[in-house]
Design an enzyme around this catalytic site. Structure first.
Site, PDB file in Angstrom:
ATOM      1  N   LYS A   1       0.846  -1.219   0.000  1.00  0.00           N
ATOM      2  CA  LYS A   1       0.000   0.000   0.000  1.00  0.00           C
ATOM      3  C   LYS A   1       0.873   1.258   0.000  1.00  0.00           C
ATOM      4  O   LYS A   1       0.667   2.167  -0.803  1.00  0.00           O
ATOM      5  CB  LYS A   1      -0.886  -0.002   1.260  1.00  0.00           C
ATOM      6  N   ASN A   2       1.848   1.291   0.902  1.00  0.00           N
ATOM      7  CA  ASN A   2       2.603   2.536   1.076  1.00  0.00           C
ATOM      8  C   ASN A   2       3.626   2.774  -0.031  1.00  0.00           C
ATOM      9  O   ASN A   2       4.160   3.881  -0.140  1.00  0.00           O
ATOM     10  CB  ASN A   2       3.265   2.560   2.464  1.00  0.00           C
TER      11      ASN A   2
ATOM     12  N   CYS B   1      -5.088   7.891   9.494  1.00  0.00           N
ATOM     13  CA  CYS B   1      -5.226   7.395  10.870  1.00  0.00           C
ATOM     14  C   CYS B   1      -4.838   8.489  11.866  1.00  0.00           C
ATOM     15  O   CYS B   1      -3.883   9.236  11.649  1.00  0.00           O
ATOM     16  CB  CYS B   1      -4.322   6.180  11.080  1.00  0.00           C
TER      17      CYS B   1
ATOM     18  N   ARG C   1       0.721  14.706  13.471  1.00  0.00           N
ATOM     19  CA  ARG C   1       1.004  14.511  12.052  1.00  0.00           C
ATOM     20  C   ARG C   1       0.997  15.815  11.237  1.00  0.00           C
ATOM     21  O   ARG C   1       0.248  15.955  10.266  1.00  0.00           O
ATOM     22  CB  ARG C   1       0.041  13.484  11.423  1.00  0.00           C
TER      23      ARG C   1
ATOM     24  N   ASP D   1       4.561   0.788  12.232  1.00  0.00           N
ATOM     25  CA  ASP D   1       3.360   0.150  11.681  1.00  0.00           C
ATOM     26  C   ASP D   1       3.215  -1.302  12.139  1.00  0.00           C
ATOM     27  O   ASP D   1       2.118  -1.860  12.090  1.00  0.00           O
ATOM     28  CB  ASP D   1       3.384   0.192  10.144  1.00  0.00           C
TER      29      ASP D   1
ATOM     30  N   ARG E   1      -8.589  -0.481   4.660  1.00  0.00           N
ATOM     31  CA  ARG E   1      -7.733   0.549   4.051  1.00  0.00           C
ATOM     32  C   ARG E   1      -6.363  -0.014   3.733  1.00  0.00           C
ATOM     33  O   ARG E   1      -5.659   0.516   2.870  1.00  0.00           O
ATOM     34  CB  ARG E   1      -7.586   1.747   5.001  1.00  0.00           C
TER      35      ARG E   1
END
Ligand code: EPZ
Length: 416
Positions: free
Chosen positions: A22-23, A116, A121, A305, A397
């Site tokens: 995903k990232n 999230c 952030r 993560d 997600r």
């Protein structure tokens, strides 16, 4: 609302292919607008965050279609340089369109991104990097406007190796006049993937993985084909699931070096880990030993993560494990939920202290965020009885068909 039900106590056996990252995919989707060209990607996971990126691409005027794990983007028709607030809120990575649009259009109009809730952030490092390249950035009433008639190559020194700021700087620098050097860049494998994609597009980028990245602008090719690398956090999650439930799981099409710190702690906990070419096998009795201490750090350190899922695997480990979180202020949101299963976790500042318990029991939980939700499923595999996880869509997600993946390995997991 997604309703997950896990009946614990079943061991996991078999082999499964690890989904694409995903990232790695998300910044590459943003990068696909850098020039008016076509992009074909393979091994792209089917995820809510990918859908959100496709909606942004279509809004900008691009053609963007996903069929299975293949994805096609035609950025020739791009007509907009603004991303609406509602689309920005869908995920954090929407902010990476800022560098890409600035490079393509000389302008990007966005708002602060969603994603999230792991802490403050901020995006100050992203904006500072773009300013150093010569962009004029104004922030007003929740809107960020970046403009540059000309971007100039320069040396950008990041005070912290932010993944997103590194990606935005790399993308904007592809349109700068002259060479750009990013010092103190993030070293995550996803940065290397972005470099490889940019080079496949025709740019000249090197140094990713070393913290010192050099970008030399070049004209893009008319089309780019690229395969997305395996997802190191999905692989870590499955490895932790096998460790917690017990059994023997082989991860196929994976890159063990990308999550070696996670495998290191699973080995210390008593799992047998076998790596061979692109496969990793995790064998576990289900009864683990405490490990550590563990500290989350930028890559190549232990990934934040994977912290919630490793924590979940260690809830029944004999002894005391201490985990210190240094990346996000608020990444222990899974803790109060895991306690409902009978876990003994004490919070001491930015550290969690886990005292392994003999047994966990099923309970009703609420997914707090993507990896926290995955941690609840992992813990549920090792709990007696039924665990329900109410989830407003966090897990989907980041994990492709996670219910089917776990069920195919013998777990009793349902998603309604
Ligand atoms: C990326 O987020 C990942 N997301 C995250 O994965 C991951 O947790 C994180 O990197 C760290 O590894 C994607 O790649 C899409 P950062 P990002 O900028 O880019 C502070 C998941 O579960 N910071 O490296 O947002 C920030 O507040 C997700 O898949 C600033 O202070 O991470 C944080 O404390 C969640 N100012 C730290 O740096 C800035 O301008 C790391 O953030 C930027 C960041």
């Amino acid at each position: 609302m997604d309703h997950w039900t896990v009946r614990g106590g079943r061991k996991l056996y078999g082999a499964c292919r690890v989904q694409g990252s995903k990232n790695a995919s998300l910044p590459i989707l943003a990068a696909s607008v850098l020039a008016g060209t076509e992009t074909e990607l393979t091994n792209v996971p089917r995820l809510k965050d990918i859908d959100a990126a496709l909606r942004i691409l279509r809004h900008l005027g691009c053609r963007a279609e996903q069929e299975g794990n293949d994805l096609y983007i035609d950025a020739r028709g791009l007509v907009r340089s603004a991303v609406p607030h509602a689309l920005m809120l869908e995920m954090r990575s929407s902010v990476i369109f800022m560098g890409a649009l600035l490079a393509r259009c000389g302008e990007a109009r966005l708002s602060p991104p969603g994603g999230c809730q792991l802490g403050k952030r901020p995006i100050d490092l992203h904006l500072a990097a773009l300013r150093q390249l010569g962009a004029e950035v104004t922030e007003r009433e929740g809107e960020i406007l970046c403009r540059a008639s000309k971007l100039r190559g320069t040396t950008i020194r990041l005070p912290f190796p932010s993944v997103g700021a590194t990606e935005n700087a790399m993308l904007a620098a592809t349109a700068a006049e002259g060479e750009t050097v990013i010092e103190g860049a993030a070293r995550e494998p996803e940065i290397r993937a972005l470099q490889d994609f940019l080079n496949a597009m025709g740019c000249f980028v090197h140094g990713a993985g070393s913290g010192h990245i050099v970008i030399t602008p070049r004209r893009a090719r008319s089309s780019t084909e690229f395969r997305i690398q395996p997802d190191r956090i999905a692989a870590s999650t499955l490895a932790c699931a096998a460790a917690a439930a017990g059994g023997e799981l082989t991860l196929l099409d994976t890159e063990s070096a990308h999550f070696s710190t996670v495998l290191h702690f699973l080995k210390q906990a008593g799992c047998a880990i076998m790596t061979k070419q692109r496969c990793v096998t995790v064998r576990s009795s289900g009864r683990l030993r405490a490990v550590g201490p563990i500290t989350t750090e930028p890559y190549p350190g232990f990934p934040t993560d994977a912290q919630p899922v490793l924590m979940a695997a260690l809830l029944r480990a004999e002894g005391v494990t201490r985990i210190r979180e240094t990346i996000f202020e608020n990444r222990f949101r899974q803790v109060p939920e895991l306690r409902k299963l009978g876990a003994d976790i004490a919070m001491e500042g930015q550290s969690a202290v886990i005292r392994g318990v003999e047994r966990l029991h099923g309970a009703s939980l609420t997914a707090t965020d993507l990896r926290g939700g995955a941690a609840m499923l992992v813990a549920g595999l090792a709990a007696e009885g039924e665990t329900r996880v109410e989830d407003e869509g966090h897990i989907a997600r980041g994990y492709e068909s996670f219910d089917r993946v776990l069920s195919d390995l013998g777990a009793d997991v349902r998603l309604n």
